[in-house]
Design a protein around this motif. Structure first.
Motif, PDB file in Angstrom:
ATOM      1  N   ASN A 103       0.814  -1.219   0.000  1.00 51.00           N
ATOM      2  CA  ASN A 103       0.000   0.000   0.000  1.00 51.00           C
ATOM      3  C   ASN A 103       0.845   1.267   0.000  1.00 51.00           C
ATOM      4  OD1 ASN A 103      -2.371  -1.381  -0.078  1.00 51.00           O
ATOM      5  ND2 ASN A 103      -2.869  -1.148   2.092  1.00 51.00           N
ATOM      6  N   PHE A 104       2.178   1.095   0.143  1.00 49.89           N
ATOM      7  CA  PHE A 104       3.083   2.247   0.117  1.00 49.89           C
ATOM      8  C   PHE A 104       2.964   3.015  -1.194  1.00 49.89           C
ATOM      9  CE2 PHE A 104       7.320   3.592  -1.499  1.00 49.89           C
ATOM     10  CZ  PHE A 104       7.467   4.719  -0.712  1.00 49.89           C
ATOM     11  N   MET A 105       2.749   2.295  -2.299  1.00 51.46           N
ATOM     12  CA  MET A 105       2.598   2.941  -3.604  1.00 51.46           C
ATOM     13  C   MET A 105       1.318   2.458  -4.261  1.00 51.46           C
ATOM     14  SD  MET A 105       6.450   3.069  -5.215  1.00 51.46           S
ATOM     15  CE  MET A 105       5.999   4.404  -6.348  1.00 51.46           C
ATOM     16  N   LYS A 106       0.736   3.299  -5.097  1.00 55.36           N
ATOM     17  CA  LYS A 106      -0.500   2.947  -5.783  1.00 55.36           C
ATOM     18  C   LYS A 106      -0.174   2.359  -7.148  1.00 55.36           C
ATOM     19  CE  LYS A 106      -5.038   4.713  -7.148  1.00 55.36           C
ATOM     20  NZ  LYS A 106      -5.944   5.886  -7.167  1.00 55.36           N
ATOM     21  N   ASN A 107      -0.655   1.145  -7.355  1.00 58.02           N
ATOM     22  CA  ASN A 107      -0.460   0.458  -8.629  1.00 58.02           C
ATOM     23  C   ASN A 107      -1.702   0.702  -9.471  1.00 58.02           C
ATOM     24  OD1 ASN A 107      -0.080  -1.309 -10.746  1.00 58.02           O
ATOM     25  ND2 ASN A 107       0.496  -3.041  -9.474  1.00 58.02           N
ATOM     26  N   LYS A 108      -1.609   1.629 -10.403  1.00 62.30           N
ATOM     27  CA  LYS A 108      -2.762   2.037 -11.207  1.00 62.30           C
ATOM     28  C   LYS A 108      -2.980   1.061 -12.359  1.00 62.30           C
ATOM     29  CE  LYS A 108      -6.009   4.846 -12.776  1.00 62.30           C
ATOM     30  NZ  LYS A 108      -7.304   4.984 -12.074  1.00 62.30           N
ATOM     31  N   TRP A 109      -4.150   0.436 -12.377  1.00 62.13           N
ATOM     32  CA  TRP A 109      -4.509  -0.494 -13.454  1.00 62.13           C
ATOM     33  C   TRP A 109      -5.546   0.174 -14.347  1.00 62.13           C
ATOM     34  CZ3 TRP A 109      -8.628  -4.767 -13.333  1.00 62.13           C
ATOM     35  CH2 TRP A 109      -8.525  -5.562 -14.481  1.00 62.13           C
ATOM     36  N   HIS A 110      -5.205   0.385 -15.617  1.00 63.23           N
ATOM     37  CA  HIS A 110      -6.090   1.093 -16.534  1.00 63.23           C
ATOM     38  C   HIS A 110      -7.055   0.160 -17.260  1.00 63.23           C
ATOM     39  CE1 HIS A 110      -3.927   4.924 -16.046  1.00 63.23           C
ATOM     40  NE2 HIS A 110      -2.846   4.169 -15.961  1.00 63.23           N
ATOM     41  N   ASN A 111      -6.829  -1.145 -17.169  1.00 59.35           N
ATOM     42  CA  ASN A 111      -7.751  -2.157 -17.692  1.00 59.35           C
ATOM     43  C   ASN A 111      -8.086  -1.944 -19.172  1.00 59.35           C
ATOM     44  OD1 ASN A 111      -9.367  -4.412 -17.658  1.00 59.35           O
ATOM     45  ND2 ASN A 111     -11.157  -3.353 -16.814  1.00 59.35           N
ATOM     46  N   THR A 112      -7.063  -1.850 -20.000  1.00 54.31           N
ATOM     47  CA  THR A 112      -7.277  -1.724 -21.439  1.00 54.31           C
ATOM     48  C   THR A 112      -6.076  -2.271 -22.196  1.00 54.31           C
ATOM     49  OG1 THR A 112      -7.697  -0.175 -23.269  1.00 54.31           O
ATOM     50  CG2 THR A 112      -6.304   0.616 -21.474  1.00 54.31           C
ATOM     51  N   ALA A 113      -6.335  -2.798 -23.381  1.00 49.58           N
ATOM     52  CA  ALA A 113      -5.253  -3.267 -24.251  1.00 49.58           C
ATOM     53  C   ALA A 113      -5.060  -2.307 -25.423  1.00 49.58           C
ATOM     54  CB  ALA A 113      -5.561  -4.674 -24.768  1.00 49.58           C
ATOM     55  N   ASN A 114      -5.835  -1.231 -25.436  1.00 51.49           N
ATOM     56  CA  ASN A 114      -5.758  -0.249 -26.513  1.00 51.49           C
ATOM     57  C   ASN A 114      -4.737   0.827 -26.159  1.00 51.49           C
ATOM     58  OD1 ASN A 114      -6.707   2.510 -27.748  1.00 51.49           O
ATOM     59  ND2 ASN A 114      -7.637   0.924 -29.039  1.00 51.49           N
ATOM     60  N   ALA A 115      -3.726   1.001 -26.999  1.00 49.54           N
ATOM     61  CA  ALA A 115      -2.627   1.930 -26.709  1.00 49.54           C
ATOM     62  C   ALA A 115      -3.117   3.370 -26.557  1.00 49.54           C
ATOM     63  CB  ALA A 115      -1.568   1.840 -27.806  1.00 49.54           C
ATOM     64  N   GLN A 116      -4.039   3.799 -27.416  1.00 48.53           N
ATOM     65  CA  GLN A 116      -4.527   5.171 -27.359  1.00 48.53           C
ATOM     66  C   GLN A 116      -5.333   5.412 -26.086  1.00 48.53           C
ATOM     67  OE1 GLN A 116      -3.713   7.666 -29.370  1.00 48.53           O
ATOM     68  NE2 GLN A 116      -4.892   9.068 -28.088  1.00 48.53           N
ATOM     69  N   THR A 117      -6.164   4.446 -25.726  1.00 51.76           N
ATOM     70  CA  THR A 117      -6.941   4.560 -24.492  1.00 51.76           C
ATOM     71  C   THR A 117      -6.024   4.590 -23.275  1.00 51.76           C
ATOM     72  OG1 THR A 117      -8.788   3.365 -25.502  1.00 51.76           O
ATOM     73  CG2 THR A 117      -8.761   3.502 -23.100  1.00 51.76           C
ATOM     74  N   LEU A 118      -4.979   3.750 -23.300  1.00 57.41           N
ATOM     75  CA  LEU A 118      -4.013   3.715 -22.203  1.00 57.41           C
ATOM     76  C   LEU A 118      -3.303   5.053 -22.066  1.00 57.41           C
ATOM     77  CD1 LEU A 118      -2.487   2.114 -20.039  1.00 57.41           C
ATOM     78  CD2 LEU A 118      -0.909   1.350 -21.814  1.00 57.41           C
ATOM     79  N   LEU A 119      -2.890   5.636 -23.185  1.00 60.99           N
ATOM     80  CA  LEU A 119      -2.217   6.930 -23.170  1.00 60.99           C
ATOM     81  C   LEU A 119      -3.128   8.007 -22.590  1.00 60.99           C
ATOM     82  CD1 LEU A 119       0.161   8.777 -23.926  1.00 60.99           C
ATOM     83  CD2 LEU A 119      -0.826   8.978 -26.221  1.00 60.99           C
ATOM     84  N   GLU A 120      -4.373   8.047 -23.048  1.00 57.43           N
ATOM     85  CA  GLU A 120      -5.322   9.060 -22.578  1.00 57.43           C
ATOM     86  C   GLU A 120      -5.634   8.877 -21.090  1.00 57.43           C
ATOM     87  OE1 GLU A 120      -8.626   8.555 -25.185  1.00 57.43           O
ATOM     88  OE2 GLU A 120      -7.637   9.535 -26.898  1.00 57.43           O
ATOM     89  N   SER A 121      -5.736   7.625 -20.647  1.00 56.96           N
ATOM     90  CA  SER A 121      -6.009   7.351 -19.237  1.00 56.96           C
ATOM     91  C   SER A 121      -4.844   7.791 -18.364  1.00 56.96           C
ATOM     92  CB  SER A 121      -6.291   5.861 -19.048  1.00 56.96           C
ATOM     93  OG  SER A 121      -6.602   5.578 -17.704  1.00 56.96           O
ATOM     94  N   ASN A 122      -3.622   7.541 -18.850  1.00 57.12           N
ATOM     95  CA  ASN A 122      -2.437   7.977 -18.110  1.00 57.12           C
ATOM     96  C   ASN A 122      -2.361   9.494 -18.037  1.00 57.12           C
ATOM     97  OD1 ASN A 122      -0.472   5.931 -17.060  1.00 57.12           O
ATOM     98  ND2 ASN A 122      -0.783   5.063 -19.086  1.00 57.12           N
ATOM     99  N   GLU A 123      -2.641  10.162 -19.138  1.00 58.43           N
ATOM    100  CA  GLU A 123      -2.603  11.630 -19.157  1.00 58.43           C
ATOM    101  C   GLU A 123      -3.631  12.205 -18.194  1.00 58.43           C
ATOM    102  OE1 GLU A 123      -3.225  12.417 -23.283  1.00 58.43           O
ATOM    103  OE2 GLU A 123      -1.063  12.470 -23.741  1.00 58.43           O
ATOM    104  N   SER A 124      -4.819  11.599 -18.176  1.00 57.02           N
ATOM    105  CA  SER A 124      -5.869  12.051 -17.269  1.00 57.02           C
ATOM    106  C   SER A 124      -5.472  11.841 -15.813  1.00 57.02           C
ATOM    107  CB  SER A 124      -7.169  11.292 -17.572  1.00 57.02           C
ATOM    108  OG  SER A 124      -8.187  11.648 -16.655  1.00 57.02           O
ATOM    109  N   PHE A 125      -4.856  10.676 -15.537  1.00 54.93           N
ATOM    110  CA  PHE A 125      -4.408  10.378 -14.174  1.00 54.93           C
ATOM    111  C   PHE A 125      -3.326  11.359 -13.727  1.00 54.93           C
ATOM    112  CE2 PHE A 125      -1.272   8.115 -11.496  1.00 54.93           C
ATOM    113  CZ  PHE A 125      -2.061   7.916 -10.376  1.00 54.93           C
TER     114      PHE A 125
END
Length: 236
Positions: free
Chosen positions: A203-225
């Motif tokens: 729990n020391f660090m947050k492991n963010k799981w974006h739950n997608t295999a789509n590169a563009q969706t992953l990029l947008e989710s990371n940018e939003s985060f």
């Protein structure tokens, strides 16, 4: 901008970076990092294979947060009988994957990674749990961070600069199930495991799981985060 100005700006940015605590960092990682070792012929492997390149290749491509799921055989006391798993699916030997990570750090001593080990399915014996923790501690040896109650190291306050100065290059995180067990009358818990083996609560660090295999969706989710993180942090 002149060359000297660029160099000055780069130096200041570097100094600021080393002042950040580890908890302030956002780093690229992979989910179920060693699931690539699950056989393609295993039933339901299509939903269990989260990666299609080795752990070493993921590290070579820039991943710095690894998520390893581990299980074992409760009838065994040997660490060699522990293995990577994703649910009920079994993958490579756990010691083999740890050695793969160790080899990367040995050849890239200036790199820093976070290794999260999650005890999931396939029940391990307490002896196996202890051996797995000892394996992590002995493999990474002086490069792993231990909680020092009387010294300089306090995980929550740890900065990237302190890591570099102390020549540490890996933080190992474990979940409750991995870090809490009893063996031969000795009770192991989060504090003991952190102090003795350098394996800290995940729990020391947050492991963010974006739950997608789509590169563009992953990029947008990371940018939003990242945008939400920056807006909620006075440092940025």
């Amino acid at each position: 901008m002149k060359r000297q100005q660029l160099l000055t700006k780069a130096k200041i940015s570097s100094q600021l970076l080393f002042c950040l605590t580890i908890q302030d960092l956002v780093m690229p990682g992979s989910h179920d990092s060693a699931s690539v070792t699950i056989s393609n012929w295993a039933p339901f492997s299509a939903v269990g294979l989260c990666q299609n390149v080795s752990v070493n290749e993921q590290l070579q491509r820039g991943a710095r947060y690894l998520d390893l799921r581990v299980g074992g055989n409760k009838k065994s006391t040997l660490v060699d009988d522990t293995f990577i798993c994703h649910g009920f699916l079994k993958g490579a030997s756990f010691p083999d994957i740890i050695e793969e990570v160790h080899k990367f750090l040995r050849y890239n001593p200036r790199e820093f990674i976070v290794l999260e080990v999650i005890y999931q399915k396939h029940e391990m014996s307490p002896e196996q749990q202890l051996c797995a923790l000892q394996l992590l501690s002995s493999t990474f040896d002086q490069k792993v961070t231990h909680d020092d109650l009387n010294g300089w190291f306090k995980l929550n306050d740890l900065t990237l600069g302190q890591l570099k100065k102390s020549e540490k290059n890996i933080i190992v995180l474990v979940n409750d199930r991995m870090g809490q067990f009893s063996l031969n009358g000795t009770q192991y818990g989060s504090d003991t495991v952190a102090r003795e083996f350098g394996c800290h609560h995940h729990n020391f660090m947050k492991n963010k799981w974006h739950n997608t295999a789509n590169a563009q969706t992953l990029l947008e989710s990371n940018e939003s985060f990242l945008e939400r993180t920056c807006n909620n942090c006075d440092k940025f």
